[in-house]
Design a protein around this motif. Structure first.
Motif, PDB file in Angstrom:
ATOM      1  N   GLU A 184      66.449  27.078  25.523  1.00 25.85           N
ATOM      2  CA  GLU A 184      67.770  26.873  26.107  1.00 25.85           C
ATOM      3  C   GLU A 184      68.885  27.099  25.080  1.00 25.85           C
ATOM      4  O   GLU A 184      70.019  27.353  25.435  1.00 25.85           O
ATOM      5  CB  GLU A 184      67.894  25.460  26.691  1.00 25.85           C
ATOM      6  N   GLN A 185      68.580  27.002  23.798  1.00 26.64           N
ATOM      7  CA  GLN A 185      69.576  27.173  22.741  1.00 26.64           C
ATOM      8  C   GLN A 185      69.741  28.631  22.313  1.00 26.64           C
ATOM      9  O   GLN A 185      70.634  28.933  21.528  1.00 26.64           O
ATOM     10  CB  GLN A 185      69.189  26.338  21.511  1.00 26.64           C
ATOM     11  N   LEU A 186      68.915  29.496  22.810  1.00 23.35           N
ATOM     12  CA  LEU A 186      68.946  30.899  22.382  1.00 23.35           C
ATOM     13  C   LEU A 186      70.081  31.678  23.030  1.00 23.35           C
ATOM     14  O   LEU A 186      70.427  31.468  24.183  1.00 23.35           O
ATOM     15  CB  LEU A 186      67.630  31.584  22.732  1.00 23.35           C
ATOM     16  N   VAL A 187      70.647  32.589  22.262  1.00 24.15           N
ATOM     17  CA  VAL A 187      71.613  33.547  22.772  1.00 24.15           C
ATOM     18  C   VAL A 187      70.843  34.843  22.979  1.00 24.15           C
ATOM     19  O   VAL A 187      70.118  35.276  22.089  1.00 24.15           O
ATOM     20  CB  VAL A 187      72.758  33.751  21.750  1.00 24.15           C
ATOM     21  N   PRO A 188      70.972  35.489  24.141  1.00 25.86           N
ATOM     22  CA  PRO A 188      70.217  36.720  24.360  1.00 25.86           C
ATOM     23  C   PRO A 188      70.601  37.813  23.364  1.00 25.86           C
ATOM     24  O   PRO A 188      71.775  37.958  23.024  1.00 25.86           O
ATOM     25  CB  PRO A 188      70.576  37.137  25.782  1.00 25.86           C
ATOM     26  N   THR A 189      69.627  38.565  22.914  1.00 24.27           N
ATOM     27  CA  THR A 189      69.892  39.703  22.028  1.00 24.27           C
ATOM     28  C   THR A 189      70.444  40.870  22.835  1.00 24.27           C
ATOM     29  O   THR A 189      71.369  41.542  22.403  1.00 24.27           O
ATOM     30  CB  THR A 189      68.597  40.137  21.312  1.00 24.27           C
ATOM     31  N   PHE A 190      69.884  41.110  24.008  1.00 25.46           N
ATOM     32  CA  PHE A 190      70.270  42.258  24.826  1.00 25.46           C
ATOM     33  C   PHE A 190      71.007  41.795  26.080  1.00 25.46           C
ATOM     34  O   PHE A 190      70.636  40.812  26.707  1.00 25.46           O
ATOM     35  CB  PHE A 190      69.035  43.066  25.227  1.00 25.46           C
ATOM     36  N   LEU A 191      72.047  42.539  26.426  1.00 18.70           N
ATOM     37  CA  LEU A 191      72.826  42.285  27.639  1.00 18.70           C
ATOM     38  C   LEU A 191      72.961  43.595  28.396  1.00 18.70           C
ATOM     39  O   LEU A 191      72.970  44.673  27.785  1.00 18.70           O
ATOM     40  CB  LEU A 191      74.224  41.759  27.294  1.00 18.70           C
ATOM     41  N   VAL A 192      73.086  43.506  29.725  1.00 17.78           N
ATOM     42  CA  VAL A 192      73.271  44.702  30.542  1.00 17.78           C
ATOM     43  C   VAL A 192      74.449  44.456  31.484  1.00 17.78           C
ATOM     44  O   VAL A 192      74.635  43.346  31.995  1.00 17.78           O
ATOM     45  CB  VAL A 192      71.989  45.067  31.328  1.00 17.78           C
ATOM     46  N   GLU A 193      75.236  45.524  31.679  1.00 17.93           N
ATOM     47  CA  GLU A 193      76.397  45.420  32.553  1.00 17.93           C
ATOM     48  C   GLU A 193      76.587  46.724  33.299  1.00 17.93           C
ATOM     49  O   GLU A 193      76.630  47.779  32.646  1.00 17.93           O
ATOM     50  CB  GLU A 193      77.635  45.126  31.696  1.00 17.93           C
ATOM     51  N   PRO A 194      76.637  46.765  34.606  1.00 17.45           N
ATOM     52  CA  PRO A 194      76.523  45.638  35.522  1.00 17.45           C
ATOM     53  C   PRO A 194      75.064  45.223  35.689  1.00 17.45           C
ATOM     54  O   PRO A 194      74.155  45.932  35.260  1.00 17.45           O
ATOM     55  CB  PRO A 194      77.070  46.210  36.825  1.00 17.45           C
ATOM     56  N   GLN A 195      74.850  44.089  36.330  1.00 19.62           N
ATOM     57  CA  GLN A 195      73.486  43.614  36.542  1.00 19.62           C
ATOM     58  C   GLN A 195      72.878  44.199  37.808  1.00 19.62           C
ATOM     59  O   GLN A 195      71.670  44.066  38.032  1.00 19.62           O
ATOM     60  CB  GLN A 195      73.447  42.091  36.558  1.00 19.62           C
ATOM     61  N   SER A 196      73.700  44.844  38.619  1.00 16.46           N
ATOM     62  CA  SER A 196      73.194  45.558  39.794  1.00 16.46           C
ATOM     63  C   SER A 196      74.216  46.617  40.181  1.00 16.46           C
ATOM     64  O   SER A 196      75.383  46.556  39.775  1.00 16.46           O
ATOM     65  CB  SER A 196      72.936  44.602  40.964  1.00 16.46           C
ATOM     66  N   MET A 197      73.766  47.591  40.949  1.00 21.36           N
ATOM     67  CA  MET A 197      74.669  48.639  41.432  1.00 21.36           C
ATOM     68  C   MET A 197      74.114  49.255  42.706  1.00 21.36           C
ATOM     69  O   MET A 197      72.910  49.228  42.955  1.00 21.36           O
ATOM     70  CB  MET A 197      74.907  49.716  40.371  1.00 21.36           C
ATOM     71  N   ASP A 198      75.037  49.787  43.498  1.00 18.16           N
ATOM     72  CA  ASP A 198      74.692  50.545  44.697  1.00 18.16           C
ATOM     73  C   ASP A 198      75.129  51.979  44.467  1.00 18.16           C
ATOM     74  O   ASP A 198      76.268  52.229  44.047  1.00 18.16           O
ATOM     75  CB  ASP A 198      75.405  49.964  45.922  1.00 18.16           C
TER      76      ASP A 198
END
Length: 127
Positions: free
Chosen positions: A62-76
């Motif tokens: 719970e204390q971890l910060v994610p190393t990888f992020l994605v944006e957007p999390q979904s798309m059409d």
């Protein structure tokens, strides 16, 4: 495998000079139907192992910060439409960190999985 290469540790969105910390993936719908895609990382944040920089036996997930992020999390995407997905890498420790971006396409039983990694680097200067 998509490799970000060595990146300075403890950089975050909002800091100066974070251009090497992200890249764009271009997604095109070349099929015959409109589609919906959800993006997530297979493993998510990972605790440092004993002997690695940042190791703390009391640390919880719970204390971890994610190393990888994605944006957007979904798309059409309509037929023949192209959109960009931005993937960020912010290593918090000196280590090679790997995960996989999972692209889950609605009504497709097999997701597209893109392995991703980066190398956390800490600058050192000797006088």
């Amino acid at each position: 495998m998509f490799e970000f290469g060595p990146l300075l540790i403890n950089k975050f969105i909002g800091n100066d000079n974070i251009l090497p910390h992200f890249d764009k993936f271009r997604i095109t719908n070349s099929g015959d139907f409109d589609l919906h895609v959800d993006f997530a990382f297979q493993d998510g944040p990972q605790l440092p192992k004993e002997g690695e920089d940042g190791y703390d036996p009391a640390m919880t997930e719970e204390q971890l910060v994610p190393t990888f992020l994605v944006e957007p999390q979904s798309m059409d995407l309509a037929i023949d439409e192209t959109m960009d997905v931005v993937v960020w890498a912010f290593p918090s420790r000196v280590a090679t960190i790997a995960d996989s971006l999972v692209c889950a396409i609605k009504d497709n039983p097999k997701p597209l999985v893109i392995p991703i990694s980066c190398i956390g680097a800490k600058p050192v200067a000797e006088v």
